[in-house]
Enzyme design. Sequence first.
Site, PDB file in Angstrom:
ATOM      1  N   ASN A 221       0.865  -1.173   0.000  1.00 34.10           N
ATOM      2  CA  ASN A 221       0.000   0.000   0.000  1.00 34.10           C
ATOM      3  C   ASN A 221       0.908   1.233   0.000  1.00 34.10           C
ATOM      4  OD1 ASN A 221      -2.578  -1.369   0.203  1.00 34.10           O
ATOM      5  ND2 ASN A 221      -2.040  -1.829   2.328  1.00 34.10           N
ATOM      6  N   GLU A 304      -8.417  -3.247  -2.382  1.00 30.29           N
ATOM      7  CA  GLU A 304      -8.606  -2.550  -1.115  1.00 30.29           C
ATOM      8  C   GLU A 304      -8.379  -1.047  -1.269  1.00 30.29           C
ATOM      9  OE1 GLU A 304      -6.056  -4.837   1.497  1.00 30.29           O
ATOM     10  OE2 GLU A 304      -7.648  -6.284   1.870  1.00 30.29           O
ATOM     11  N   ARG A 354     -16.113 -14.048  -2.261  1.00 27.20           N
ATOM     12  CA  ARG A 354     -14.763 -13.477  -2.363  1.00 27.20           C
ATOM     13  C   ARG A 354     -13.715 -14.524  -2.725  1.00 27.20           C
ATOM     14  NH1 ARG A 354     -11.533 -10.152   2.386  1.00 27.20           N
ATOM     15  NH2 ARG A 354      -9.444 -10.838   1.811  1.00 27.20           N
ATOM     16  N   ASP A 383      -7.205 -14.710   2.735  1.00 25.37           N
ATOM     17  CA  ASP A 383      -6.167 -13.781   3.156  1.00 25.37           C
ATOM     18  C   ASP A 383      -5.410 -14.289   4.373  1.00 25.37           C
ATOM     19  OD1 ASP A 383      -4.569 -11.558   3.432  1.00 25.37           O
ATOM     20  OD2 ASP A 383      -6.101 -10.342   4.398  1.00 25.37           O
ATOM     21  N   GLU A 405       2.775 -16.235  -2.670  1.00 26.24           N
ATOM     22  CA  GLU A 405       2.952 -15.256  -1.586  1.00 26.24           C
ATOM     23  C   GLU A 405       2.523 -15.868  -0.262  1.00 26.24           C
ATOM     24  OE1 GLU A 405       1.221 -11.354  -2.201  1.00 26.24           O
ATOM     25  OE2 GLU A 405       1.251 -10.894  -0.054  1.00 26.24           O
ATOM     26  N   GLU A 411      -0.121 -12.014  11.114  1.00 24.58           N
ATOM     27  CA  GLU A 411      -1.320 -11.174  11.163  1.00 24.58           C
ATOM     28  C   GLU A 411      -2.523 -11.901  11.786  1.00 24.58           C
ATOM     29  OE1 GLU A 411      -2.425  -9.589   7.374  1.00 24.58           O
ATOM     30  OE2 GLU A 411      -4.238  -8.634   8.134  1.00 24.58           O
TER      31      GLU A 411
END
Lengths: 697, 697
Positions: A221, A304, A354, A383, A405, A411
């Site tokens: 981001n 996002e 999704r 995710d 990835e 997280e």
Amino acid sequence: MTNNSFEANARDNKTRAYDDCWLRLDGIKDSSFQKNYRRCLESVYCKADTRLAKTALNELLSGLTRLTGSSPKVVDDPESSCIILSILAFDKEIDSALATNEIAKLQPEGFLIKAVKDNKGSKIYITAKTDKGLLYGVFRFLLYLDQQKEIGKLHLLENPKNPIRMINQWDNLDGSIERGYAGRSIFYQNNILTTDMARVKYYARMLASVGINAIAINNVNAHKEETRLIADKIHMVKEINDIFRDYGIRVFLSINYASPIDIGGLSSADPLDDEVAKWWVDRVAYIYKNIPDFGGFLVKADSENRPGPFTYNRNHAEGANMLAAALKPYGGLLIWRCFVYNCQQDWRDLTIDRAKAAYENYHYLDGSFADNVILQIKNGPMDFQVREPVSPLIGTMERTNQMLELQITQEYTGQQRHLCYLVPQWKEILDFDTRAKGQGYPVKKLVNGSTFPMKHCGITAVSNIGTDYNWTGHYLAQANLYGYGRLTWDPDLATETITEEWIISTFGPKQELIDTISKMLISSWPIYENYTSPLGIGWMVNPDHHYGPSVDGYEYSKWGTYHRADFKAIGVDRTVAKGTGFTRQYRKDNYLMFENIETCPEELILFFHRLPYTYRLKSGKTIIQHIYDTHFEGVDQAIRLKEQWEKLNGMIDEKRFSHVLDRLKQQIDHAKEWRDVINSYFYRKTGICDIHSRKIY
Amino acid sequence: MTNNSFEANARDNKTRAYDDCWLRLDGIKDSSFQKNYRRCLESVYCKADTRLAKTALNELLSGLTRLTGSSPKVVDDPESSCIILSILAFDKEIDSALATNEIAKLQPEGFLIKAVKDNKGSKIYITAKTDKGLLYGVFRFLLYLDQQKEIGKLHLLENPKNPIRMINQWDNLDGSIERGYAGRSIFYQNNILTTDMARVKYYARMLASVGINAIAINNVNAHKEETRLIADKIHMVKEINDIFRDYGIRVFLSINYASPIDIGGLSSADPLDDEVAKWWVDRVAYIYKNIPDFGGFLVKADSENRPGPFTYNRNHAEGANMLAAALKPYGGLLIWRCFVYNCQQDWRDLTIDRAKAAYENYHYLDGSFADNVILQIKNGPMDFQVREPVSPLIGTMERTNQMLELQITQEYTGQQRHLCYLVPQWKEILDFDTRAKGQGYPVKKLVNGSTFPMKHCGITAVSNIGTDYNWTGHYLAQANLYGYGRLTWDPDLATETITEEWIISTFGPKQELIDTISKMLISSWPIYENYTSPLGIGWMVNPDHHYGPSVDGYEYSKWGTYHRADFKAIGVDRTVAKGTGFTRQYRKDNYLMFENIETCPEELILFFHRLPYTYRLKSGKTIIQHIYDTHFEGVDQAIRLKEQWEKLNGMIDEKRFSHVLDRLKQQIDHAKEWRDVINSYFYRKTGICDIHSRKIY
């Protein structure tokens, strides 16, 4: 040896505020053993003089100094040297000591380490076709020695199994780290570089020591300040690149797709607009003028709320290829993330799933991407949840460069306050058979380019480090970074092997330590899964920060993350027969496996099927009882983790011992919170009692 | 008239970026009416020359200029003047024109406005015992004229019914506002004052115009920078005080109880430590040396992780009295917030009830506080929920100064994106009969000191303004600030009166506007309640930011905020008979009313009782059906709000019309979100269908 004394001295330098992790190289406490090592390793010959070769030599010298307690001599005569460090085709005489067939097996980044006996005794050759290979050989040698293995018959020939072995830093220029749980950025603070670039160098060493060869140095981001990294802040990139270059690591930047607007003053970022393409061509030229060996771009577009080609009704091949064309003349790569989905979903709309998004956005573009574009695909369709199936994109795109990835930073897996060793999870992912061309095509053989030809491919992951003295918040979370690197080098390595290597390098070779910590690490992901998210459900976390339980936290949200639990059933039906049809995105065998409730792996059963709480699993337990049982068991297991650790008291220095103990205590408290919230939620919703009558609130 | 032209000209000053709110004074469009006004108001006599009197005169002159379109003359001869502005006992001849018995009724802050006919015609006297009263009289006169009422028989004698009428700014020095929904702080940015102090002056005018006489200028959560306001940043306070002083508003500071440690270098903040007390004595002396008319301190101690006397095992009387003693010599007040509760509660622990906290922490201290200490008590026992009972502290403490704390900023009531006019809520609170000495002791008679004698008392509230051009985010939220001020002046004013005043001053006197907007405003709180939180439950909001629905958002938290909903029942039983016993904190009649399910007001029934979803309300509906019905109805009502507003198209300038329309549209969307989340949650939990078969997800 003034050149080489830096690292050796650094350990005693009280000003260094960080831990040496697995590079401490102080495992050898047995003095006779050390003495023997010293004798066999007392001199080094190296004539290669590239920057990387110099790094290799310096690392070898300082590493041996730490290991043996004595600095080796650098000698000019190969004959009299214990260790020969050489790049092939540099000195024919040295090459001739090695077998031709072995040399032929070496790939550019590979190395050969071999003990060779001649009439003057035994010599150790560390050799490679490139200086980069030499550096990997040196680190491998040092870490091998650190395991206190015999060196007399040393014979290692290794080539990395993945071309790209990458790390993504989610660091922002202000010094914050998105999803960082180990302090602030080691790179940036207040929108400039930190004053401690020595730490960045140390990080480069750590990464190179496990074979990492690429890094994206800022958050995917990319906001206002980060956008400037390709403009007036390029000197920051250059300075970081100067450090990583010496460790064979190519530096990439995450870019803002709207840069032509945000810093270029254009009115559009349309990839098919000539002016935009021209702007990027100029921009890339500017970057390479400053940094000739720059790696390329990493792009999060149309995801996002980030800008991207969708704004201009262009698909992602059009979006990516324009940038790739700009990078192409310089050998630059364009890495494009496939984490694209509708993040403004109406939770009431049952027709959107999704999980299907990445496949829907990219599969039809197979073959449309330029050959220096790589798609970066998250391991699962959602995710980085505690448990997800493998993304159906992997194994179904045949003409597109791909990279897997993963997420090292925890997280959704305890944020480095909980122990959650992810190597077992990654092994499962890498070994998942995609059925790309029938049986026997696991993920690891897709992303290394051996199933379908790919010009560029490999594995990347989000880093878990920060300014905490121990780098990773939880001390034992260092094992995740180490293990990740080792797996990118060789995904066939056994979890146990990697784990043991890390433990010995970190805590020494005592068997009880190895056994206990190994057991703790390897059991920790299943334990975390037990007391958190059952049967593949996911997303039962507090919104935004993602720490701690909130069963409905993402239930009525816009994020496409639902369990749809009501008083009688839970789960999203993703079958073709009755649900969203997500299962059909897989190759047929996998589609049928997931589609059929009898063959769907039970640990994922609520990911694929909606089932009543009274459905009986193969264990004979109902789903609701399984939820209760695993949550009670998970807490008991967390308690046992602490008990196991406590037995190591006295075998580990007090600082590390009590640090880990403290985290394990926190973990128990928080595991109880998870247990009680999850169990209470489902009891309150179903009214079904625990058959063992344990306390539910 | 150079002195007075500022305000008149300011309207045309394009550089002013903010709205005039109710001080626009442009309601008079009828030119013959305006002409008549002009004739009767063309000259002013005023000999008082204190700063406040000058403010009053200037406000009168500029206000009349705006109202009549012509600047009045200031004349030296009272005989020839239309308006006489005077402070009593200043000019005996002027006093003699007024009736002695009326003058006797005037309290220091009161005023008398009277049209007196003598042989030369009619004169208007605006008179008071103090210059502050004079200022209030002027504003009252101007807003009276703005309503276009007859002035020939004007006769108003008013005294404020509450001694302290206060505003709390939750502004931080960095420019953020805790729970602010209308932009940034008008006071601070980047830890210094903003460059637009003219806006602060305008705010002072707005507050004075509705009778506010005190303000705490920083957030009750005083952190590092704010702590410096009593030290090296005192000049900031001084500058703000210089502005507010001219409008009769005393300035208070929220302080950090740990200041002696944080900026004083002491090792303790123990209120019984002599060194600490001495430190505060010196600090207060320093403040008063800089600001002789400083108001005093507002303190949030031992609350939500703020420091306080509990750290030193001191009670809050000990904690407050020490500070009060330091302030006493200067006439300073110490305002102590009673918002103290355990914010680390274990949700599993059913024995703790946060609702009981304020009473438990303070009631036993009744009579122990110094006479310049005031307890600031939130209206309800929880925290500004959409619906709460009145705090049991109010009406049960007989020997303690008290102030009621309300919240104008719409933290839990739609954050100024939803229309939620709070005057009806505040009226209910003020009119709630505490039964302090039997029937007839409403809250308003407690906090004005007329039930039990109090040296200092009144009402305070958290402001809702910020840098948004319209001050309050939602344009119609200005009515909350206006209404709050009017209620502090006179809690007996009818909601309808206040509402009409505000509408006329803001939008003009057109009857259709008055009727429509009045209806919209007055219905808005019940509408908001309908589609959000049923029957007094509260807390069904997203954690932290408190916007939008999350039924379990605070359910498994540490905050003491639970509904305990399971598959069959909902609510916390707070009765003595079966619950936490909270009901017993009220005076007996109220205790019995709340304790008994038959007499407990139904809008609060789930606050006091735990009931099955099938419990039938007096309407005949079950609780679950009531939840469904109110949520469907609430959305329909929100839609009607928009329809009502749309009918005003053309009667209001486009900017304000479309701004409000836009908010009302957002409100409908978000009301649907509330409806669907709440209904789905309860349907999924109970499995009980809506008898009307409407769509629930």
